[in-house]
Write a protein that holds these residues in place. Structure first.
Motif, short mmCIF file in Angstrom:
data_model
loop_
_atom_site.label_atom_id
_atom_site.label_comp_id
_atom_site.label_asym_id
_atom_site.label_seq_id
_atom_site.Cartn_x
_atom_site.Cartn_y
_atom_site.Cartn_z
N LEU A 234 0.85 -1.19 0.00
CA LEU A 234 0.00 0.00 0.00
C LEU A 234 0.89 1.24 0.00
N ASP A 235 0.94 1.91 -1.12
CA ASP A 235 1.80 3.10 -1.26
C ASP A 235 1.02 4.33 -0.77
N VAL A 236 1.43 4.86 0.36
CA VAL A 236 0.74 6.02 0.94
C VAL A 236 1.59 7.28 0.83
N ALA A 269 10.23 3.18 4.70
CA ALA A 269 10.38 4.57 4.29
C ALA A 269 11.64 4.67 3.43
N ASN A 270 11.45 5.08 2.18
CA ASN A 270 12.56 5.11 1.22
C ASN A 270 13.29 3.77 1.18
N GLY A 271 12.50 2.68 1.30
CA GLY A 271 13.04 1.33 1.21
C GLY A 271 13.59 0.76 2.49
N ALA A 272 13.72 1.57 3.54
CA ALA A 272 14.24 1.09 4.82
C ALA A 272 13.09 0.78 5.77
N GLU A 273 13.17 -0.37 6.42
CA GLU A 273 12.10 -0.78 7.33
C GLU A 273 12.08 0.10 8.58
N GLY A 319 12.50 13.96 5.41
CA GLY A 319 13.00 13.77 4.06
C GLY A 319 12.47 12.55 3.34
N THR A 320 11.59 11.78 3.98
CA THR A 320 11.04 10.59 3.34
C THR A 320 10.21 10.98 2.12
N THR A 321 10.46 10.32 1.02
CA THR A 321 9.68 10.57 -0.20
C THR A 321 8.85 9.36 -0.63
N SER A 322 9.11 8.20 -0.02
CA SER A 322 8.34 7.00 -0.34
C SER A 322 7.99 6.27 0.96
N LEU A 334 -11.11 -1.84 2.62
CA LEU A 334 -11.10 -0.49 2.07
C LEU A 334 -10.03 0.26 2.85
N VAL A 335 -8.96 0.65 2.19
CA VAL A 335 -7.82 1.29 2.84
C VAL A 335 -7.71 2.73 2.35
N SER A 336 -7.60 3.66 3.29
CA SER A 336 -7.48 5.07 2.97
C SER A 336 -6.37 5.69 3.81
N ALA A 337 -5.89 6.86 3.37
CA ALA A 337 -4.81 7.53 4.10
C ALA A 337 -5.08 9.02 4.17
N THR A 338 -4.54 9.67 5.21
CA THR A 338 -4.63 11.12 5.36
C THR A 338 -3.39 11.60 6.09
#
Length: 673
Positions: A234-236, A269-273, A319-322, A334-338
């Motif tokens: 799930l990409d938030v 976050a940015n590939g790091a757990e 600085g997290t971008t992913s 049903l998954v949502s984010a805010t």
């Protein structure tokens, strides 16, 4: 986890049979706590009749202000009910307003309900100040408020309303729930009423208005068999930019259960757990922002059905971008984010008027672990049949374990944590008939499928007050034979509520006793001699309220419901007027005579009318048509309405015949060997 007898005959004429008003017991005119718990005459506290009500709409007030007012209500209404509050909205379309209108009492509305604190300040000694840093101190403050004739407030409220501080709990407790309630039990038990004990959550979760949710993932099929179980990424990241990201798991089809179910979570976050946990574990706790609307399943999975949900909060490094949340998940998610904090925590205000008025002890002890051990101690101190009023935590040791512990301790459970204005409703004296509904007797059974359909949840007096009133007033009610479970304890906790349903029932509405009689319980968990007391009490209430069919549980073994034993069935036969028992059941179709009583296992199906009918067709697929078949169906009280029943009724053509439960068990009693 959900009582009448003035049945209307067809077009509105009251059926023959006198109304019996329950008289106030001698010596109880001025004290709600002087009733005799467990006696055949009275189980719950007595309140005087209301003559005039000051009322206001408190729906927009904070939980703290509502708590201040409900505890004031408890002190004032202890002598005579004078305060009433509307919790949902001020319109006539919601239950609190409808019940108030039905009472036809002189009343005065206060546009600012907090003005009532000044009006009634002379009735109270001051305030018990709770500690906002220790949520459970709110319950201790509520217990003390009843004993000290005080209200519950925080320090700012006490100052704003000019209230003397009777006792200040700030700094008295740390955030150890067991220690807090141990102090209360050790120091206050000798002073409180022993007629009932209460269980209320100290806080509630309130939605913040204006939060914008972004949908991340949705199951578009009504999957109920875990066939879509898998690992989902799930990409938030779209909600990055502020301090934290909030991820909500809900049900994509809210009318049939089987909502989102999650077993394992990893966050990168940015590939790091940055997080890895399983539900209901210490590792989950730092991230579970709001789990109060979810439950824990048999696989230690967290799930939420219907309108329920849970929310995780993840705070990624600067600085997290992913940000990706990887979950093992299944069913109708049903998954949502805010990026905005979506809820806030406030004091839980409901039912505190009743607790304060009766001088009851109130706690919040989840039934597992150390808190469960302390809850067992509570039950051991109270006399048999002293009800547990309120509810249990919605965690892995919630309803089932809570009711089981109460049953073992000899306490029937009354789900009442959202029962509003209980001190007013308990004081009403609306007529309740004790004459059961005549049976529409089927002279000769035919080789048909006889079906009776029952709305559950009726043991829950807050359901009877709120949801049942909403669906009962559906104009299509009465088009289809329907059974409605209800609590006979409303004869004492809300005579006006019980009377309303009894008086307005059509010829196609049958009130039946909710599980498992005079309070929600598991009969198999009781000590035999205490169960006899419970069944005698149940019989007394059923006769007072003209109920002669009962929906009952038995008990659970290895997480499976077991059938009612011969001894328990014989007890129901001897001490109650029931003509049949519909039982919650997990196994194969159950239609038996046990202890002389016909017993059927409840059968249910997901979805609405067409899907229910298709499932029923499958249910009878092996029926040979050579003899009558009996199906006792359960209807979801939180998702179905009489309009849904009106849609289902015409679908049940031959070989089906839909009948009320009293006719159903009368016929079954003559067919069974």
């Amino acid at each position: 986890m959900v009582s009448r007898r003035t049945f209307l005959a067809g077009g509105g004429a009251v059926a023959a049979g006198g109304f019996g008003v329950v008289p106030m017991l001698a010596g109880e005119a001025h004290a709600a706590v002087s009733s005799t718990s467990g006696s055949p005459a009275r189980l719950l506290p007595v309140f005087n009749r209301p003559r005039h009500l000051d009322y206001g709409d408190v729906s927009k007030l904070s939980g703290g202000d509502q708590t201040l007012l409900t505890t004031l209500q408890g002190i004032v209404n202890r002598t005579e009910p004078e305060l009433y509050f509307i919790y949902d909205t001020g319109t006539e379309s919601v239950p609190d307003a409808r019940w108030l209108s039905d009472m036809r009492l002189p009343k005065k509305e206060y546009q600012n309900p907090l003005d009532l604190v000044a009006k009634y300040r002379g009735r109270i000694r001051g305030a018990i100040v709770h500690d906002p840093a220790v949520p459970d101190s709110l319950n201790v403050a509520t217990t003390l408020a009843g004993l000290e004739n005080a209200v519950v407030a925080d320090a700012d409220q006490a100052k704003a309303h000019g209230l003397r501080i009777v006792k200040d709990l700030r700094g008295m407790f740390d955030d150890d729930r067991v220690k807090t309630y141990r102090w209360q039990l050790d120091n206050l038990f000798g002073k409180v009423t022993h007629k009932l004990l209460a269980g209320l959550p100290p806080t509630r979760v309130v939605d913040v208005e204006g939060v914008q949710w972004l949908e991340i993932a949705r199951e578009t099929q009504q999957i109920r068999d875990s066939s879509n179980r898998g690992t989902y990424n799930l990409d938030v990241s779209a909600k990055l930019g502020k301090e934290a990201v909030y991820v909500r798991f809900a049900d994509s089809f809210t009318d049939d259960g089987w909502g989102a179910s999650v077993r394992h979570v990893v966050v990168t976050a940015n590939g790091a757990e940055i997080a890895r946990f399983e539900p209901n574990s210490p590792e989950e706790a730092p991230y579970l922002f709001d789990g109060s609307h979810s439950s824990i399943g048999g696989e230690a999975n967290r799930f939420a059905d219907g309108g329920n949900y849970w929310i995780y909060r993840f705070e990624p490094p600067a600085g997290t971008t992913s940000l990706v949340v990887t979950v093992e998940m299944w069913n109708q998610y049903l998954v949502s984010a805010t990026d905005t904090s979506p809820t806030r925590i406030e004091p839980f205000p409901y039912f505190r008027d009743y607790v304060v008025a009766t001088k009851a002890l109130v706690s919040w002890l989840p039934p597992g672990g150390a808190t469960g051990d302390l809850l067992i101690e509570h039950y051991a101190k109270y006399p048999t049949l002293a009800p547990y009023m309120g509810w249990f935590a919605n965690d892995v040791s919630g309803e089932w374990d809570g009711v089981d512990l109460a049953s073992k301790g000899g306490s029937p459970v009354v789900a009442a944590d959202f029962y509003m204005n209980g001190t007013v409703h308990a004081g009403t004296a609306d007529p309740i008939s004790d004459k059961p509904r005549p049976i529409r007797r089927i002279d000769k059974p035919k080789n048909k499928v006889y079906v009776t359909l029952t709305f559950g949840e009726g043991d829950n007096i807050q359901y009877c007050q709120r949801r049942l009133r909403e669906i009962w007033d559906d104009p299509k009610r009465g088009q289809v034979p329907t059974n409605w479970t209800i609590s006979p304890l409303l004869a004492e906790s809300g005579p006006n509520i019980y009377s309303y349903f009894q008086r307005t029932a059509t010829a196609n509405d049958l009130l039946v006793c909710g599980p498992s009689g005079g309070g929600y319980t598991y009969p198999a968990s009781w000590k035999p001699e205490e169960l006899t007391e419970y069944l005698k009490m149940t019989g007394s209430f059923m006769r007072r309220t003209a109920l002669d069919v009962i929906y009952a549980y038995s008990g659970r073994e290895n997480n499976t419901w077991v059938p009612l034993s011969k001894e328990i069935a014989e007890g129901f036969a001897e001490y109650t007027p029931t003509k049949g028992i519909m039982q919650t059941w997990d196994g194969d179709p159950l239609t038996v005579r046990q202890g002389g009583i016909p017993i059927t296992g409840g059968w249910g199906a997901p979805g609405k009318a067409a899907e229910f009918k298709a499932a029923l067709d499958r249910r009878i697929a092996n029926w040979d048509g050579a003899s009558p078949l009996f199906v006792s169906g359960l209807i979801g009280a939180w998702s179905w309405t009489p309009s849904d029943m009106a849609e289902l009724g015409p679908l049940l053509t031959d070989p089906y015949e839909l009948i009320l439960a009293n006719s159903f068990y009368d016929l079954l009693n003559r067919v069974l060997p």
